[in-house]
Design a protein around this motif. Sequence first.
Motif, PDB file in Angstrom:
ATOM      1  N   ARG A  80       0.944  -1.226   0.044  1.00 23.05           N
ATOM      2  CA  ARG A  80       0.050   0.026   0.030  1.00 23.05           C
ATOM      3  C   ARG A  80       0.643   1.204   0.058  1.00 23.05           C
ATOM      4  NH1 ARG A  80      -0.068   2.784   4.612  1.00 23.05           N
ATOM      5  NH2 ARG A  80       0.741   1.699   6.423  1.00 23.05           N
ATOM      6  N   GLY A  81       0.432   2.344  -0.488  1.00 27.67           N
ATOM      7  CA  GLY A  81       0.777   3.744  -0.431  1.00 27.67           C
ATOM      8  C   GLY A  81       2.055   4.110  -1.288  1.00 27.67           C
ATOM      9  N   THR A  98       1.640   5.101  -4.718  1.00 32.56           N
ATOM     10  CA  THR A  98       1.612   6.098  -5.685  1.00 32.56           C
ATOM     11  C   THR A  98       0.216   6.657  -5.131  1.00 32.56           C
ATOM     12  OG1 THR A  98       2.675   4.918  -7.341  1.00 32.56           O
ATOM     13  CG2 THR A  98       1.224   6.839  -7.913  1.00 32.56           C
ATOM     14  N   PHE A  99      -0.017   7.817  -4.978  1.00 32.63           N
ATOM     15  CA  PHE A  99      -1.093   8.784  -4.450  1.00 32.63           C
ATOM     16  C   PHE A  99      -1.929   8.625  -5.796  1.00 32.63           C
ATOM     17  CE2 PHE A  99      -3.805  12.517  -4.370  1.00 32.63           C
ATOM     18  CZ  PHE A  99      -4.294  12.300  -3.137  1.00 32.63           C
ATOM     19  N   SER A 100      -3.278   8.332  -5.592  1.00 32.39           N
ATOM     20  CA  SER A 100      -4.457   8.583  -6.386  1.00 32.39           C
ATOM     21  C   SER A 100      -5.147   9.479  -6.232  1.00 32.39           C
ATOM     22  CB  SER A 100      -5.170   7.256  -6.443  1.00 32.39           C
ATOM     23  OG  SER A 100      -6.107   7.035  -7.486  1.00 32.39           O
ATOM     24  N   GLN A 123      -5.040   6.260   6.778  1.00 33.37           N
ATOM     25  CA  GLN A 123      -4.850   6.987   5.499  1.00 33.37           C
ATOM     26  C   GLN A 123      -5.697   8.167   5.525  1.00 33.37           C
ATOM     27  OE1 GLN A 123      -2.479   6.237   3.507  1.00 33.37           O
ATOM     28  NE2 GLN A 123      -1.829   4.479   4.745  1.00 33.37           N
ATOM     29  N   LYS A 131      -7.335   9.189   1.968  1.00 32.93           N
ATOM     30  CA  LYS A 131      -6.289   9.005   0.882  1.00 32.93           C
ATOM     31  C   LYS A 131      -6.547   7.895   0.137  1.00 32.93           C
ATOM     32  CE  LYS A 131      -3.122  12.343   2.811  1.00 32.93           C
ATOM     33  NZ  LYS A 131      -1.767  12.499   3.300  1.00 32.93           N
ATOM     34  N   PHE A 154      -4.543   5.390  -2.623  1.00 31.54           N
ATOM     35  CA  PHE A 154      -3.332   4.925  -3.442  1.00 31.54           C
ATOM     36  C   PHE A 154      -3.365   3.738  -4.138  1.00 31.54           C
ATOM     37  CE2 PHE A 154      -2.223   6.823   0.473  1.00 31.54           C
ATOM     38  CZ  PHE A 154      -1.167   7.783   0.677  1.00 31.54           C
ATOM     39  N   THR A 155      -2.676   3.899  -5.467  1.00 24.60           N
ATOM     40  CA  THR A 155      -2.529   2.641  -6.342  1.00 24.60           C
ATOM     41  C   THR A 155      -1.331   2.035  -5.920  1.00 24.60           C
ATOM     42  OG1 THR A 155      -1.455   4.048  -8.002  1.00 24.60           O
ATOM     43  CG2 THR A 155      -3.886   4.045  -7.989  1.00 24.60           C
ATOM     44  N   GLU A 156      -1.517   0.749  -6.114  1.00 24.97           N
ATOM     45  CA  GLU A 156      -0.262  -0.025  -5.946  1.00 24.97           C
ATOM     46  C   GLU A 156       0.395  -0.354  -7.172  1.00 24.97           C
ATOM     47  OE1 GLU A 156      -1.926  -3.051  -2.570  1.00 24.97           O
ATOM     48  OE2 GLU A 156      -2.406  -3.564  -4.525  1.00 24.97           O
TER      49      GLU A 156
END
Length: 327
Positions: free
Chosen positions: A67-68, A70-72, A85, A100, A102-104
């Motif tokens: 997790r965490g 890349t911020f989406s 988050q 928040k 995030f994309t994995e």
Amino acid sequence: MIFRNQPHNNPLTEAIQDGFLASSCQGALLTIEELVHYKTYSKRWLPPAKSLWSQLNGSHQSSTKGRGMTFSEVRQYQPGDDIRQIDWRVTARTGKAHTKLFTEEHEKPVFLLIDLAQSLFMGSELLLKSVQVCHMASLLSWMAIANGDRVGMLIRTSSGIVEIKPTNVTKNLLGMLQQLIELHNAALLQCCDIHDKQATPQDWPISTLKRVCPKGSDIILLSDFSTQTDKFESSLSALRQHHAIRAIQIFDPLEVGDTDYRGTQQVIHGNGSSLLNFSLSSTRKQLRAAFIAKQQRVEDQLTTMGIPYSQISCGSPLLKQLNGIQQ
């Protein structure tokens, strides 16, 4: 060691007829067709089936980083969201809890260290060891891309080290394989031109691997491991702390005294050349004993460092050797 003439019973034609090799395979000079051939087989060993990765690397780690990465985006909090988050700034501004998202990251770098030193340009039956190295590299490259990973190469030749940056794009991989072919064929011609001399092999590019490999990369060494030093062992041990490493040794049947050829042949090795009488069982036994001793040293080195190790023969089609892994 270079065996000047191949034994008379070369199974190359039969292997092509059996479908294990691309029809354009010559056994010495590489072609793009024979490397692209492995694309067809790249998904056969991928999950959910029992994968070739699991056999080669112990267990190929998931390409998901966690997790965490890349911020989406930010959205309103929903039951079950991770409270760690929560975006407190947005929550304070709107008066409602927001989370928040995030994309994995789904790319895992795979680096192939491909050895094309002079000792690899030997073959007594089906292929040169160098050709089998390139076949294995091609299969692993296609598998990496099919698994959503990026694949890069470090190619070690007698002339220098060539770095090819990682890619997960098929078009780029084709260019990468073409570059590998050109390097291989040029090294083969050079080896033939100076077959009475042994060029000093380049050092293993372990320092380059440290520089180019992100932490957690998969690194696969493809070599006959005929020229490793104490420096190689200590450098590789340090590299092992941050990466998953696998070693695959390519060998020729003649190196273990396995040949139907009977007669005397000139063999080139690091100390010059010798005439060996393969009609004598003692000659074949001495070759086998020398190979086993070398192989044991390599295996002991790698096992001490916790690096999985396996062997591939260049006297049999690659896919035929890997066939049992499919089950």
